[in-house]
Motif scaffolding. Sequence first.
Motif, PDB file in Angstrom:
ATOM      1  N   MET A   1      34.566  34.672  44.011  1.00  0.00           N
ATOM      2  CA  MET A   1      33.202  34.839  44.428  1.00  0.00           C
ATOM      3  C   MET A   1      32.880  33.985  45.658  1.00  0.00           C
ATOM      4  O   MET A   1      32.209  34.440  46.573  1.00  0.00           O
ATOM      5  CB  MET A   1      32.313  34.470  43.234  1.00  0.00           C
ATOM      6  CG  MET A   1      30.877  34.666  43.471  1.00  0.00           C
ATOM      7  SD  MET A   1      30.519  36.394  43.493  1.00  0.00           S
ATOM      8  CE  MET A   1      28.816  36.392  43.421  1.00  0.00           C
ATOM      9  N   ARG A   2      33.380  32.736  45.625  1.00  0.00           N
ATOM     10  CA  ARG A   2      33.116  31.847  46.750  1.00  0.00           C
ATOM     11  C   ARG A   2      33.768  32.365  48.026  1.00  0.00           C
ATOM     12  O   ARG A   2      33.236  32.199  49.111  1.00  0.00           O
ATOM     13  CB  ARG A   2      33.639  30.447  46.451  1.00  0.00           C
ATOM     14  CG  ARG A   2      32.798  29.731  45.443  1.00  0.00           C
ATOM     15  CD  ARG A   2      33.307  28.327  45.267  1.00  0.00           C
ATOM     16  NE  ARG A   2      32.493  27.624  44.319  1.00  0.00           N
ATOM     17  CZ  ARG A   2      32.767  26.445  43.861  1.00  0.00           C
ATOM     18  NH1 ARG A   2      33.862  25.840  44.250  1.00  0.00           N
ATOM     19  NH2 ARG A   2      31.969  25.865  43.006  1.00  0.00           N
ATOM     20  N   SER A   3      34.946  32.988  47.897  1.00  0.00           N
ATOM     21  CA  SER A   3      35.618  33.513  49.088  1.00  0.00           C
ATOM     22  C   SER A   3      34.820  34.652  49.699  1.00  0.00           C
ATOM     23  O   SER A   3      34.776  34.809  50.919  1.00  0.00           O
ATOM     24  CB  SER A   3      37.035  33.969  48.760  1.00  0.00           C
ATOM     25  OG  SER A   3      37.007  35.005  47.801  1.00  0.00           O
TER      26      SER A   3
ATOM     27  N   ILE B   1      31.574  34.839  49.692  1.00  0.00           N
ATOM     28  CA  ILE B   1      30.448  34.191  50.378  1.00  0.00           C
ATOM     29  C   ILE B   1      30.905  33.656  51.739  1.00  0.00           C
ATOM     30  O   ILE B   1      30.220  33.817  52.752  1.00  0.00           O
ATOM     31  CB  ILE B   1      29.850  33.074  49.498  1.00  0.00           C
ATOM     32  CG1 ILE B   1      29.214  33.693  48.244  1.00  0.00           C
ATOM     33  CG2 ILE B   1      28.825  32.254  50.267  1.00  0.00           C
ATOM     34  CD1 ILE B   1      28.753  32.685  47.217  1.00  0.00           C
ATOM     35  N   LYS B   2      32.061  33.012  51.777  1.00  0.00           N
ATOM     36  CA  LYS B   2      32.593  32.455  53.029  1.00  0.00           C
ATOM     37  C   LYS B   2      32.874  33.561  54.045  1.00  0.00           C
ATOM     38  O   LYS B   2      32.543  33.444  55.225  1.00  0.00           O
ATOM     39  CB  LYS B   2      33.867  31.661  52.758  1.00  0.00           C
ATOM     40  CG  LYS B   2      33.612  30.354  52.048  1.00  0.00           C
ATOM     41  CD  LYS B   2      34.910  29.611  51.837  1.00  0.00           C
ATOM     42  CE  LYS B   2      34.645  28.321  51.086  1.00  0.00           C
ATOM     43  NZ  LYS B   2      35.874  27.596  50.792  1.00  0.00           N
TER      44      LYS B   2
END
Length: 198
Positions: free
Chosen positions: A1-3, A5-6
């Motif tokens: 999920m964080r990837s 966003i990035k």
Amino acid sequence: MRSFIKIGMVLGTAAVMTSCFNKSKPNYQFMPNMYEEVGYKTYQESDAFKNGVEAQLPAENTINRGWMPYDYEDTQEGKALATVELKNPLTADSLAVEDNLAKGKELYGIYCAVCHGDKGDGQGILAQREKFLGIPSYADRETTEGSIYHVIYYGLNSMGSYAVQLDEKERWQVVMYVEQLKKDLGVGANNSEEKTEE
């Protein structure tokens, strides 16, 4: 999920940056004078200084770097002083005498031999063709290092100045070679007076 966003942030930033890009105009310039410099001519009026062109002139009584003033005037008195006082500074460096003589010979061949001859006998090609008459032989003139240098610097009679063609060291190299030619013609190395033209 964080990837995700990035990746979304990177794509969003790229989209914002390219959306303002105009191909017909460059982007913001940090130092516009480096891209669009103003051409100035020497001593041209400029608004870069409050006092105008005065700030672009060299300070009073300054000389060019590497240029040495010549303290003897273009007069008979100045020539007489140079005859007595001037000494060749290159002769003190005994290690470079041969190199200086070789360079002096080369320069003499370029600037002097056409009138004074390869041997210093006054029989250069212009004398032989009678373009200039009365060119002296070094055997007939009493000269010193100083008088030769002075005549190279200012000229004498029909001979013009060679101060522009030869820098200070080159003039002394020619003087050294002329002194060698005098010896080859059987004249003493340094005589105290000079009669007329070199």
